[in-house]
Design an enzyme around this catalytic site. Structure first.
Site, PDB file in Angstrom:
ATOM      1  CB  SER A   1     -11.306   7.975  -3.549  1.00 21.49           C
ATOM      2  OG  SER A   1     -10.322   7.031  -3.903  1.00 21.49           O
TER       3      SER A   1
ATOM      4  CD  GLU B   1     -12.947  11.334  -5.905  1.00 20.99           C
ATOM      5  OE1 GLU B   1     -13.132  10.420  -6.709  1.00 20.99           O
ATOM      6  OE2 GLU B   1     -11.847  11.549  -5.353  1.00 20.99           O
TER       7      GLU B   1
ATOM      8  NE  ARG C   1     -10.724  11.630  -9.159  1.00 22.04           N
ATOM      9  CZ  ARG C   1      -9.643  11.470  -9.930  1.00 22.04           C
ATOM     10  NH1 ARG C   1      -9.551  12.153 -11.068  1.00 22.04           N
ATOM     11  NH2 ARG C   1      -8.672  10.650  -9.595  1.00 22.04           N
TER      12      ARG C   1
END
Length: 343
Positions: free
Chosen positions: A241, A337, A163
């Site tokens: 998410s 995130e 990520r």
């Protein structure tokens, strides 16, 4: 020519549905308009907007928002079962996945139903069910925001991580991604391709679906799984998410496993494992919790939601509650995130 709109509402332009205003807003549908928009800002900070996903707007944005809406797809070459596909930054990600499946191009099927646009996918190195963007990434075209120089960055130059990429670190704000080139497998001319169906619940979901297992079926399995767990931003505001799955030392995992026998993990090497943040949040007692209009989703604890009129600040407060609870219960730090936009 570009049109500059002042005090522009961004409520419909972020998937959290947070009410916030931009000092100014410019929509760029061509490379020339993009250059004009950046030139208009005359060296001042700008905010680059894509599909509005994977971000939380905390306050009004006291900058010019440049909305990157470049569209188009082009096959650059197709040799020996490998197809190079160049896609402009403003194309919707999931629509691209469906297009590739329709063309019988393999490689993106596990990334079905991820919100956002193509141009923001490399920033986060999006991933799901055992596949990451970098697995099919060749290069991306970028525009230097300081010089308006066009250049191409290779996979190595993008420094992809979990990520993560150069665009979130040393090149933050330096480039606008204008197009991405992928290398996919053309199943019209080869059968040399291995589906990735062992990750998570894909194998179980595939067993429920009739017919042969192929990229169409794998995509549908992912769509079914994500639809059952992740809320539709059009129904309830969210950004998918919200937290990264933490990587911890195996010795900590072994200690936690003795206290939480059902704690799942994904081994990375001999010393580290990845554990699902959603499971940690659930076991910390926050799944489904609501604080005013901000809260934790009742089916997927990894997702924070806006039940109506939550502010970015209120959603961020919930995020901090979640982080503190997981730290207290498991002594694990979980990182956000999503990108926090502070103004």
């Amino acid at each position: 020519m570009i049109e500059v709109r002042e005090q522009f509402s961004l409520k419909e332009y972020n998937t959290f549905g947070v009410s916030a205003f931009a000092k100014a807003y410019i929509k760029a549908t061509s490379l020339q308009q993009l250059k004009e928009a950046i030139g208009y800002c005359n060296g001042q900070d700008i905010f680059l907007l894509g599909g509005g996903s994977n971000m939380l707007i905390k306050n009004n944005i006291e900058r010019t928002v440049v909305h990157v809406c470049l569209k188009g797809k082009e096959v650059l070459n197709n040799v020996k079962g490998k197809v190079s596909l160049k896609v402009m930054a403003g194309e919707n990600w999931h629509e691209l996945v469906l297009y590739c499946i329709e063309q019988n191009y393999a490689g993106l099927e596990n990334l079905s139903l991820i919100p956002g646009n193509v141009g923001t996918a490399p920033i986060q190195n999006i991933g799901a069910y055992g596949v990451e963007l970098k697995d099919v990434f060749v290069s991306c075209d970028v525009l230097d925001t300081a010089t308006l120089e066009e250049k191409t960055l290779t996979k190595q130059e993008c420094k992809f991580g979990y990520r993560d990429s150069i665009f979130k670190n040393e090149a933050l704000g330096k480039y606008v991604i204008t197009a991405v080139t992928f290398e996919l497998t053309d199943l019209n001319s080869t059968d040399d391709y291995q589906l990735k169906t062992d990750y998570g619940a894909i194998k179980k979901e595939l067993a429920r679906l009739e017919g042969p297992v192929n990229i169409q079926k794998a995509s549908q399995a992912v769509i079914n799984i994500r639809s059952s767990k992740l809320p539709d931003p059009k129904v309830i505001g969210n950004s998918g998410s919200f937290f990264k799955n933490p990587v911890i030392e195996k010795r900590l995992y072994d200690d936690l496993k003795s206290r939480f026998p059902d704690l799942p993990c994904y081994p990375l090497d001999d010393l580290h494992v990845k554990v699902p943040a959603g499971w940690l949040i659930d076991k910390s007692g926050l799944k489904g919790k609501r604080y005013g209009d901000a809260g934790v989703h009742d089916r997927q604890a990894l997702v924070l939601v806006n039940h109506g009129n939550a502010t970015g600040e209120e959603i961020l407060e919930v995020a901090h509650k979640v982080q503190k609870a997981v730290k207290k219960t498991f002594d694990i730090n979980i990182e956000m995130e999503v990108n926090l936009i502070e103004g």
